[in-house]
Design a protein around this motif. Structure first.
Motif, PDB file in Angstrom:
ATOM      1  N   GLU A 208      -6.482 -75.748 -14.691  1.00  0.00           N
ATOM      2  CA  GLU A 208      -6.681 -75.801 -13.231  1.00  0.00           C
ATOM      3  C   GLU A 208      -5.506 -75.216 -12.460  1.00  0.00           C
ATOM      4  OE1 GLU A 208      -7.978 -79.782 -12.092  1.00  0.00           O
ATOM      5  OE2 GLU A 208      -9.248 -79.814 -13.884  1.00  0.00           O
TER       6      GLU A 208
ATOM      7  N   SER B 176      -3.412 -73.017 -13.539  1.00  0.00           N
ATOM      8  CA  SER B 176      -3.399 -71.568 -13.794  1.00  0.00           C
ATOM      9  C   SER B 176      -4.418 -70.870 -12.906  1.00  0.00           C
ATOM     10  CB  SER B 176      -3.711 -71.275 -15.267  1.00  0.00           C
ATOM     11  OG  SER B 176      -2.738 -71.874 -16.100  1.00  0.00           O
ATOM     12  N   SER B 177      -5.572 -71.489 -12.742  1.00  0.00           N
ATOM     13  CA  SER B 177      -6.621 -70.920 -11.903  1.00  0.00           C
ATOM     14  C   SER B 177      -6.135 -70.809 -10.460  1.00  0.00           C
ATOM     15  CB  SER B 177      -7.864 -71.819 -11.996  1.00  0.00           C
ATOM     16  OG  SER B 177      -8.821 -71.405 -11.093  1.00  0.00           O
ATOM     17  N   ASN B 178      -5.546 -71.878  -9.964  1.00  0.00           N
ATOM     18  CA  ASN B 178      -5.035 -71.867  -8.588  1.00  0.00           C
ATOM     19  C   ASN B 178      -3.937 -70.818  -8.419  1.00  0.00           C
ATOM     20  OD1 ASN B 178      -4.588 -72.942  -5.868  1.00  0.00           O
ATOM     21  ND2 ASN B 178      -2.648 -73.655  -6.720  1.00  0.00           N
TER      22      ASN B 178
ATOM     23  N   LYS C 223      -5.366 -67.360  -8.095  1.00  0.00           N
ATOM     24  CA  LYS C 223      -5.959 -67.090  -6.774  1.00  0.00           C
ATOM     25  C   LYS C 223      -4.867 -66.790  -5.753  1.00  0.00           C
ATOM     26  CE  LYS C 223      -9.885 -70.125  -7.525  1.00  0.00           C
ATOM     27  NZ  LYS C 223     -10.293 -71.499  -7.450  1.00  0.00           N
TER      28      LYS C 223
ATOM     29  N   VAL D 197      -9.756 -68.093 -16.708  1.00  0.00           N
ATOM     30  CA  VAL D 197      -9.671 -68.307 -15.255  1.00  0.00           C
ATOM     31  C   VAL D 197      -8.645 -67.368 -14.613  1.00  0.00           C
ATOM     32  CG1 VAL D 197     -10.526 -70.676 -15.336  1.00  0.00           C
ATOM     33  CG2 VAL D 197      -8.052 -70.284 -15.447  1.00  0.00           C
TER      34      VAL D 197
ATOM     35  N   GLN E 200     -10.416 -64.022 -14.347  1.00  0.00           N
ATOM     36  CA  GLN E 200     -11.547 -64.133 -13.415  1.00  0.00           C
ATOM     37  C   GLN E 200     -11.063 -64.132 -11.958  1.00  0.00           C
ATOM     38  OE1 GLN E 200     -13.581 -68.035 -13.248  1.00  0.00           O
ATOM     39  NE2 GLN E 200     -15.358 -66.927 -14.021  1.00  0.00           N
ATOM     40  N   ASN E 201      -9.912 -64.744 -11.725  1.00  0.00           N
ATOM     41  CA  ASN E 201      -9.446 -64.927 -10.339  1.00  0.00           C
ATOM     42  C   ASN E 201      -8.447 -63.879  -9.865  1.00  0.00           C
ATOM     43  OD1 ASN E 201     -10.827 -67.368  -9.403  1.00  0.00           O
ATOM     44  ND2 ASN E 201      -9.795 -68.306 -11.149  1.00  0.00           N
TER      45      ASN E 201
END
Ligand SMILES: NC(=O)c1ccc[n+]([C@@H]2O[C@H](COP(=O)([O-])OP(=O)(O)OC[C@H]3O[C@@H](n4cnc5c(N)ncnc54)[C@H](OP(=O)(O)O)[C@@H]3O)[C@@H](O)[C@H]2O)c1
Length: 335
Positions: free
Chosen positions: A115, A117-119, A122, A169, A172-173
């Motif tokens: 999570e 890493s995803s943030n 972005k 992620v 993807q982001n």
């Protein structure tokens, strides 16, 4: 900015050389390192700093006094931090990397490894920063080496699964990101337990007690300074040819060793006995499953002319010297 990060200001000391780190001297060269308090992050921070980058390292429990405190689980703090520093590159080293801890604390490990890493991806994408995400050879099951960047992953444990999901992620982001997979790391440790390689050293040097060593799992111990250099080379190339660098990369030492062989090489590097070390050739049972031989194919980076490999014997001696108990008698041999 300068008020918040005082080490980045221009300082004058009468009669001394100026210590200068300001934007005017490093235009377009601001690097943010997450996990800068950790084993790899410290080396990456040093590598960028030594090569004329304005670097900001952040950590969590060990952040102060050297680094900035940033909890990567705090999404608004991450956004604020990046909007303020405006990095050109972010090397994301922070993670929960201990497989047994991940198995026992799946939720918190997933939050950090996936999570957060995803943030970060972005926020980095919105800020136009190139992001390097450090991943692991544990995304592979190790049954059919070597593994290319496009080989099909099949992680055996939750740690490997969270790192693979982290890769997904990230890519993807952000279309301005690269994944760098590395195997087991060692280097300048604060304590021997910090690396799965150096942790064996006390068993090696206290030779009055016999010690069982795994001789089944095949590993490619990799020096953190070499990985740090690869991160820097990848970044410099990205700055020159933005469209060239993206997707998944892999870097690894090229000396294949079991833990037993690493322990013998450590003994040899310090001229210590190794007859008390016992190779265990059976597959380990009961523990968190680990791949047999997740050898990484590094040709994608090699074809770009990117890479650095320090021989194990040289790097392990450099890393373990501070922990050698019998320094005096060994000193004349090596120093
Ligand atoms: N070590 C290996 O053998 C190995 C092998 C393959 C891949 N990797 C990968 O390489 C990368 C670096 O590993 P490493 O060995 O350097 O790890 P490490 O030494 O365990 O360091 C982990 C870092 O994460 C930081 N961190 C933990 N929780 C955080 C949070 N909530 N917010 C911000 N930062 C947080 C820690 O900060 P504090 O210490 O200040 O709390 C520390 O700097 C990881 O992605 C790992 O998966 C490592």
């Amino acid at each position: 900015m300068e008020g918040r990060y005082p080490d980045l200001r221009i300082r004058f000391r009468p009669g001394h050389v100026q210590v200068v780190q300001a934007d005017v001297f490093f235009p377009n060269r601001r690097a943010l390192i997450t996990g800068a308090t950790g084993l790899l992050g410290r080396a990456v921070y040093r590598e960028f700093k030594d090569n004329n980058w304005r670097v900001l390292g952040c950590g969590y429990s060990r952040a102060r006094p050297r680094f900035e405190y940033l909890n990567l689980l705090d999404t608004s703090a991450v956004k604020e931090f990046i909007c303020e520093f405006k990095p050109h590159v972010i090397v994301h080293c922070a993670a929960e990397r201990r497989p047994d801890i991940v198995e026992n604390h799946p939720e918190s490990a997933t939050k950090l490894n996936v999570e957060a890493s995803s943030n970060l991806a972005k926020v980095a994408a919105a800020a136009g920063a190139f992001l390097i995400y450090i991943s692991s050879d544990y995304v592979f099951d190790g049954s059919n080496p070597p593994y290319r960047v496009d080989s099909v992953p099949n992680p055996l444990n939750l740690y490997g699964k969270t790192k693979l999901e982290g890769e997904r992620v990230i890519l993807q982001n952000s279309d301005n990101a690269a994944v760098l997979r590395v195997p087991v790391l060692y280097g300048d440790v604060e304590k021997l337990e910090e690396s799965a390689v150096t942790i064996m050293f006390d068993k090696v040097q206290f030779s009055n007690k016999s010690a069982n060593m795994d001789h089944w799992q095949q590993r490619f111990p990799t020096y953190v300074k070499d990985v740090a250099s690869v991160c820097l080379q990848l970044t410099e190339r990205k700055m020159q040819e933005p469209s060239l660098i993206k997707g998944i990369y892999q870097w690894s030492g090229n000396e294949q060793m079991t833990k037993y062989e690493m322990a013998c090489a450590m003994a040899d590097a310090f001229n210590l006995p190794s007859s008390h070390l016992r190779p265990i050739t059976d597959e380990p049972v009961g523990a968190t499953p680990r791949p047999w031989n997740p050898r990484l194919d590094c040709s994608k980076l090699e074809e770009l002319g990117i890479g650095q490999r320090t021989p194990f014997r040289v790097a392990i001696r450099e890393s373990l010297w501070p922990f050698l108990v019998e320094k005096k008698t060994r000193q004349t041999v090596f120093h």
